[in-house]
Design an enzyme around this catalytic site. Sequence first.
Site, PDB file in Angstrom:
ATOM      1  N   ARG A 170     -88.941  32.399  51.667  1.00 54.80           N
ATOM      2  CA  ARG A 170     -88.583  31.473  51.454  1.00 54.80           C
ATOM      3  C   ARG A 170     -87.479  30.195  53.026  1.00 54.80           C
ATOM      4  O   ARG A 170     -86.760  29.296  52.034  1.00 54.80           O
ATOM      5  CB  ARG A 170     -87.389  31.414  50.643  1.00 54.80           C
TER       6      ARG A 170
ATOM      7  N   SER B 295     -86.002  30.522  40.231  1.00 58.70           N
ATOM      8  CA  SER B 295     -85.477  30.884  40.302  1.00 58.70           C
ATOM      9  C   SER B 295     -83.350  30.395  41.340  1.00 58.70           C
ATOM     10  O   SER B 295     -84.534  29.725  42.393  1.00 58.70           O
ATOM     11  CB  SER B 295     -85.929  31.811  41.316  1.00 58.70           C
TER      12      SER B 295
ATOM     13  N   GLU C 253     -81.347  29.789  46.139  1.00 58.19           N
ATOM     14  CA  GLU C 253     -82.683  29.619  46.357  1.00 58.19           C
ATOM     15  C   GLU C 253     -82.880  27.874  45.999  1.00 58.19           C
ATOM     16  O   GLU C 253     -83.120  27.124  46.363  1.00 58.19           O
ATOM     17  CB  GLU C 253     -83.819  29.856  46.318  1.00 58.19           C
TER      18      GLU C 253
END
Length: 302
Positions: free
Chosen positions: A173, A223, A293
Amino acid sequence: MDFLEELHANQVGKIKEYEPLANHTTIKVGGPADIFVEPDSIDLLLKTMEIVQKHHMPWRVIGRGSNLLVSDEGIEGVVIKLGKGLDHLEVNGTEVRVGAGYSFIVLANAMARRGLSGLEFAGGIPGSVGGAVYMNAGAHGSDVSKILRKAHILFPDGTVEWLSNEEMEYSYRTSVLQKKRPGIVLEAVFELREGDRELITVEMKKHKHYRRETQPVKPCCGSVFRNPLPHHAGKLIQDANLKGFQIGGAQISELHGNFIINTGNAKAEDVIKLIDHIKKTIFESTGIHLHTEVEIVQREID
């Protein structure tokens, strides 16, 4: 000529003052942008950035707002949205060149119809191609790093450069754009492969069904936390009996612990307080630090 006058004189695209960013985030919260610009093309984005730098304006780029939490006070300076002016698509065999403003889900579906494989994992990921490339979006065991050939990047000093997959320095990520070389994704080239259209469609439907069964449909920001591997944030939150916990209009999803939903009247402050509560609870019960995130953007107050 002042900043706004110069933007209008150059007809860079859609320009608004005090635009509520709740209109541009998937969780539907966020205060105003002092100035909001949606350029009509890559060239006009470059012109916008030239004017921004000339006037020393603070700036931020957004896409479809799926991984973004903007404070109730909004964002100072200029918010540049990569949208309709940067949603071009070219397909040459198995090579796909696509603008940063293109929907990642729409792209995945379009490639499935063409019998091109490699984007099945993206069938349920909201947001734009630019955001996906920037943060190495992924799901179901795959991510952008597996298919990206190169990305066209605009750097804050006005230079434009193609970065290869290796130069993007992808990891979980993250990319080089978040760490060492901040920049704006203009477009991407993906290398897909020929596949069976029916098999690709079945795979995507399976992923879509899984997401529908396990993730909320109400407004959310995707998320919230990165998975602290080998653990999973959603499981840690579930084990702490936090699913359904609510502060103001923000609630931890009953379906998946790593999602916070807007029940209808949430403020960004509610979401931020809920994030802090989750972090504190998980650390006290497990000793694990959760890291967000979702990107939280708060106005700097003098």
